[in-house]
Design a protein around this motif. Structure first.
Motif, short mmCIF file in Angstrom:
data_model
loop_
_atom_site.label_atom_id
_atom_site.label_comp_id
_atom_site.label_asym_id
_atom_site.label_seq_id
_atom_site.Cartn_x
_atom_site.Cartn_y
_atom_site.Cartn_z
N MET A 182 7.99 5.75 -14.97
CA MET A 182 7.58 4.37 -14.64
C MET A 182 6.69 3.84 -15.77
O MET A 182 6.86 2.71 -16.23
N GLY A 219 2.76 3.07 -4.98
CA GLY A 219 2.60 3.79 -6.26
C GLY A 219 1.89 2.97 -7.34
O GLY A 219 1.93 3.34 -8.52
N LYS A 220 1.19 1.90 -6.94
CA LYS A 220 0.51 1.05 -7.93
C LYS A 220 -0.53 1.84 -8.74
O LYS A 220 -0.53 1.79 -9.97
N SER A 221 -1.40 2.56 -8.04
CA SER A 221 -2.47 3.28 -8.74
C SER A 221 -1.89 4.41 -9.58
O SER A 221 -2.38 4.69 -10.69
N THR A 222 -0.85 5.03 -9.06
CA THR A 222 -0.22 6.13 -9.79
C THR A 222 0.34 5.60 -11.12
O THR A 222 0.14 6.21 -12.18
N CYS A 245 12.41 8.05 -6.14
CA CYS A 245 11.43 7.28 -6.93
C CYS A 245 11.30 7.92 -8.30
O CYS A 245 11.19 9.14 -8.41
N PRO A 246 11.30 7.12 -9.37
CA PRO A 246 11.13 7.71 -10.71
C PRO A 246 9.79 8.44 -10.82
O PRO A 246 8.83 8.08 -10.13
N PRO A 303 6.15 9.37 -12.25
CA PRO A 303 5.13 8.47 -12.80
C PRO A 303 5.27 8.26 -14.31
O PRO A 303 5.12 7.13 -14.80
N PRO A 307 -0.87 8.04 2.31
CA PRO A 307 -1.88 9.02 1.85
C PRO A 307 -3.25 8.83 2.50
O PRO A 307 -4.02 9.79 2.58
N SER A 328 0.86 -1.18 0.00
CA SER A 328 0.00 0.00 0.00
C SER A 328 0.90 1.24 0.00
O SER A 328 1.88 1.30 0.75
N1 LIG Z 1 6.52 8.00 -8.74
C1 LIG Z 1 6.08 8.75 -7.72
N2 LIG Z 1 6.71 9.86 -7.34
C2 LIG Z 1 6.24 10.59 -6.30
N3 LIG Z 1 5.14 10.29 -5.58
C3 LIG Z 1 4.48 9.19 -5.92
C4 LIG Z 1 4.91 8.36 -7.00
N4 LIG Z 1 4.06 7.32 -7.10
C5 LIG Z 1 3.13 7.51 -6.13
N5 LIG Z 1 3.38 8.62 -5.44
C6 LIG Z 1 2.56 9.12 -4.32
O1 LIG Z 1 2.54 8.11 -3.33
C7 LIG Z 1 1.23 8.00 -2.77
C8 LIG Z 1 0.75 6.57 -2.92
O2 LIG Z 1 0.59 6.28 -4.30
P1 LIG Z 1 -0.54 5.31 -4.82
O3 LIG Z 1 -0.42 5.26 -6.31
O4 LIG Z 1 -1.87 5.71 -4.27
O5 LIG Z 1 -0.07 3.93 -4.18
P2 LIG Z 1 -0.83 2.54 -4.06
O6 LIG Z 1 -1.86 2.49 -5.16
O7 LIG Z 1 0.25 1.52 -4.23
O8 LIG Z 1 -1.43 2.51 -2.68
C9 LIG Z 1 0.36 9.02 -3.49
O9 LIG Z 1 0.26 10.17 -2.67
C10 LIG Z 1 1.12 9.33 -4.76
O10 LIG Z 1 0.91 10.64 -5.20
#
Ligand SMILES: Nc1ncnc2c1ncn2[C@@H]1O[C@H](COP(=O)(O)OP(=O)(O)O)[C@@H](O)[C@H]1O
Ligand SMILES: Nc1ncnc2c1ncn2[C@@H]1O[C@H](COP(=O)(O)OS(=O)(=O)O)[C@@H](OP(=O)(O)O)[C@H]1O
Length: 207
Positions: free
Chosen positions: A191, A42-45, A185-186, A188, A146, A39
């Motif tokens: 990625m 960054g999966k959803s991102t 972290c790269p 989005p 988050p 969790s």
């Molecule tokens: N590549 C990234 N660089 C910076 N912040 C990121 C990146 N990927 C995700 N985040 C941030 O990290 C948090 C969690 O990302 P999210 O995609 O919701 O994760 P998951 O779906 O794995 O729970 C969010 O606030 C998002 O904006």
């Protein structure tokens, strides 16, 4: 005639239009991009950035997000081990259908247990299950927090939270691993670019 699960006397009904014809219409090949990780990793991102990038290139994708599916298809499931297994099994079946429809199906779930992910892989033909591991440190995910869930888990207000008091089993042979580079972290888009390059190289972006 056969018996499948609890059903007896059932028959497979062939469709007049096959996967190859659907792929021709879409000028792409159906596949599943399965994004796994903690969790907050960054999966959803990645799923959103990838779907947008594919759309820009005229490619049809559809996101199956664990959180969202738990609002409907999987709302009867919780987070104990057998519920997570059933969650992943159902999403694997749905992803299989989307891939068969010719879409690039992007599944974004924690999917913490290796055997459950491997069972989904086994549902897909050839090498059309592309496992993407968001290999982000727990400390980073916890810092991001988050939804405030890590804080609740640390306080003992959520039991069985992945990475805290429930296991996450990293893939042993994933197709793509997303890591921090020099502790960063790269972006989005970077990625997503890595996944698009993989799909392009493997021929999924043309029929
Ligand atoms: N590549 C990234 N660089 C910076 N912040 C990121 C990146 N990927 C995700 N985040 C941030 O990290 C948090 C969690 O990302 P999210 O995609 O919701 O994760 P998951 O779906 O794995 O729970 C969010 O606030 C998002 O904006
Ligand atoms: N106990 C526990 N452990 C892990 N996650 C929890 C838990 N309780 C609620 N949540 C929230 O549910 C989201 C994960 O759902 P998934 O369907 O992806 O989980 S799983 O694959 O069945 O493990 C997950 O969303 P993401 O943060 O997007 O991963 C959490 O917001």
């Amino acid at each position: 005639m056969s018996t499948v699960g609890n059903s007896t006397n059932i028959f497979w009904q062939e469709s007049p239009i096959g996967k190859l014809e659907r792929q021709k219409l879409l000028n792409q090949k159906g596949c599943v991009v399965w994004i796994t990780g903690l969790s907050g990793s960054g999966k959803s991102t990645l799923a959103c950035s990838l779907s947008r990038e594919l759309c820009t290139r005229g490619k049809l994708s559809y996101i199956l997000d664990g959180d969202n599916l738990r609002h409907g298809l999987n709302k009867d499931l919780g987070f104990k081990a057998e519920d997570r297994t059933e969650n992943i099994r159902r999403v694997g079946e749905v992803a299989h259908l989307f891939a068969d429809a010719g879409l690039i199906c992007i599944a974004s779930l924690i999917s913490p247990y290796r055997k459950d992910r491997d069972a989904c892989r086994a549902m897909l033909p050839d090498s059309s299950f592309i496992e993407v591991y968001m290999n982000m440190p727990l400390a980073l995910c916890e810092e991001r927090d988050p939804k405030g869930l890590y804080k609740l888990a640390r306080a003992g207000k959520i039991k069985g939270f992945t990475g805290i008091d429930d296991p996450y089993e990293p893939p042993l042979n994933c197709e793509i691993e997303i890591n921090q580079k020099d502790g960063v972290c790269p972006m989005p888009s970077a990625m997503a670019g890595e996944v698009v390059t993989y799909l392009e190289d493997k021929g999924y972006l043309h029929e």
